[in-house]
Design a protein around this motif. Sequence first.
Motif, PDB file in Angstrom:
ATOM      1  N   GLY A 179      61.179 118.561  24.754  1.00 49.99           N
ATOM      2  CA  GLY A 179      61.516 119.776  25.478  1.00 49.99           C
ATOM      3  C   GLY A 179      62.953 119.756  25.934  1.00 49.99           C
ATOM      4  N   VAL A 180      63.567 120.934  25.913  1.00 46.63           N
ATOM      5  CA  VAL A 180      64.946 121.067  26.362  1.00 46.63           C
ATOM      6  C   VAL A 180      64.926 121.686  27.763  1.00 46.63           C
ATOM      7  CG1 VAL A 180      67.215 122.027  25.844  1.00 46.63           C
ATOM      8  CG2 VAL A 180      65.714 121.322  23.960  1.00 46.63           C
ATOM      9  N   MET A 220      56.656 124.193  26.937  1.00 46.39           N
ATOM     10  CA  MET A 220      56.184 122.877  26.489  1.00 46.39           C
ATOM     11  C   MET A 220      54.853 122.513  27.147  1.00 46.39           C
ATOM     12  SD  MET A 220      57.915 119.770  25.171  1.00 46.39           S
ATOM     13  CE  MET A 220      58.060 118.145  25.841  1.00 46.39           C
ATOM     14  N   ALA A 221      54.736 122.735  28.434  1.00 50.84           N
ATOM     15  CA  ALA A 221      53.500 122.387  29.133  1.00 50.84           C
ATOM     16  C   ALA A 221      52.314 123.175  28.568  1.00 50.84           C
ATOM     17  CB  ALA A 221      53.645 122.651  30.629  1.00 50.84           C
ATOM     18  N   ASP A 222      52.495 124.476  28.404  1.00 51.31           N
ATOM     19  CA  ASP A 222      51.380 125.296  27.924  1.00 51.31           C
ATOM     20  C   ASP A 222      51.104 125.079  26.439  1.00 51.31           C
ATOM     21  OD1 ASP A 222      50.902 126.255  30.438  1.00 51.31           O
ATOM     22  OD2 ASP A 222      51.918 128.171  30.121  1.00 51.31           O
ATOM     23  N   HIS A 271      47.453 123.548  24.539  1.00 50.75           N
ATOM     24  CA  HIS A 271      46.714 124.231  23.470  1.00 50.75           C
ATOM     25  C   HIS A 271      46.333 123.293  22.320  1.00 50.75           C
ATOM     26  CE1 HIS A 271      46.601 128.426  24.720  1.00 50.75           C
ATOM     27  NE2 HIS A 271      47.819 128.259  25.217  1.00 50.75           N
ATOM     28  N   PHE A 272      46.918 122.101  22.286  1.00 52.14           N
ATOM     29  CA  PHE A 272      46.587 121.161  21.214  1.00 52.14           C
ATOM     30  C   PHE A 272      45.202 120.576  21.444  1.00 52.14           C
ATOM     31  CE2 PHE A 272      51.210 121.059  20.615  1.00 52.14           C
ATOM     32  CZ  PHE A 272      51.283 121.115  19.243  1.00 52.14           C
ATOM     33  N   VAL A 327      66.710 138.481  29.212  1.00 54.67           N
ATOM     34  CA  VAL A 327      65.305 138.353  29.588  1.00 54.67           C
ATOM     35  C   VAL A 327      65.107 137.199  30.558  1.00 54.67           C
ATOM     36  CG1 VAL A 327      64.403 139.422  27.488  1.00 54.67           C
ATOM     37  CG2 VAL A 327      64.780 136.960  27.525  1.00 54.67           C
ATOM     38  N   VAL A 328      64.103 137.350  31.408  1.00 55.80           N
ATOM     39  CA  VAL A 328      63.778 136.329  32.397  1.00 55.80           C
ATOM     40  C   VAL A 328      62.259 136.145  32.457  1.00 55.80           C
ATOM     41  CG1 VAL A 328      65.817 136.711  33.849  1.00 55.80           C
ATOM     42  CG2 VAL A 328      63.728 138.020  34.294  1.00 55.80           C
ATOM     43  N   GLY A 329      61.873 135.065  33.097  1.00 57.59           N
ATOM     44  CA  GLY A 329      60.461 134.772  33.293  1.00 57.59           C
ATOM     45  C   GLY A 329      59.989 133.668  32.384  1.00 57.59           C
ATOM     46  N   TYR A 330      58.898 133.047  32.777  1.00 56.78           N
ATOM     47  CA  TYR A 330      58.268 131.993  31.994  1.00 56.78           C
ATOM     48  C   TYR A 330      59.281 130.900  31.596  1.00 56.78           C
ATOM     49  CZ  TYR A 330      54.699 129.905  29.108  1.00 56.78           C
ATOM     50  OH  TYR A 330      53.787 129.022  28.592  1.00 56.78           O
ATOM     51  N   GLY A 331      60.064 130.468  32.572  1.00 57.07           N
ATOM     52  CA  GLY A 331      61.054 129.414  32.354  1.00 57.07           C
ATOM     53  C   GLY A 331      62.472 129.937  32.216  1.00 57.07           C
ATOM     54  N   LEU A 332      62.631 131.173  31.790  1.00 60.90           N
ATOM     55  CA  LEU A 332      63.959 131.770  31.628  1.00 60.90           C
ATOM     56  C   LEU A 332      64.451 132.274  32.978  1.00 60.90           C
ATOM     57  CD1 LEU A 332      62.858 133.746  28.525  1.00 60.90           C
ATOM     58  CD2 LEU A 332      64.627 131.999  28.460  1.00 60.90           C
ATOM     59  N   ASP A 333      65.721 131.997  33.287  1.00 60.43           N
ATOM     60  CA  ASP A 333      66.205 132.336  34.616  1.00 60.43           C
ATOM     61  C   ASP A 333      67.467 133.183  34.582  1.00 60.43           C
ATOM     62  OD1 ASP A 333      68.682 130.209  35.804  1.00 60.43           O
ATOM     63  OD2 ASP A 333      67.926 130.048  33.762  1.00 60.43           O
TER      64      ASP A 333
END
Length: 183
Positions: A44-45, A53-55, A59-60, A157-163
Amino acid sequence: MDESHIEGDLVDVLFTEKQIQERLGELAAAIEEDYAGKDILLVGVLKGAVMVMADLARHFGRHVEMDWMAISSYGSGTKSSGVVRILKDLDTDISDRHVLVVEDIIDTGLTLSWLISNLNSRGPASVEICTLLRKPEAQQMTVDVKYVGYDIPNEFVVGYGLDFDERYRNLRSIGTLAPHVYS
């Protein structure tokens, strides 16, 4: 946090939490099929890819190993110069490993191109990329991305990790940030 907590800050919601989770499930299934019988190291970056990455990992239906990198590209304002510095390197030796770089978003591709070249110099068995979002119109450097959640327009865009300025990362959906917020 959901959209009701930031009313007026978003122009629109591009993807809901449910849509994101469904797409990550589809990506995980495709990755599992492609890597059948092989161990995968998810890289993960930081910071943006934390949620993805967490989600994705959840799912695996099998074990996956995870590690993190933090890199910074320098330039003026919001423009990348292509000069990259590693702020946090991998803790894992990736030689002869199957590496899957997990990103939140790919826009210019400049920093990611540098990162892939750096990882390939370490002798992995393979290096592939998985990103939740990609902005084809913003791309300046060709980067081969094997797994793409969604292609989006070249908008902020923002949200779900994006700031924006370290805000909105914990928004459960992804939306277009209203220009009055960042101008």
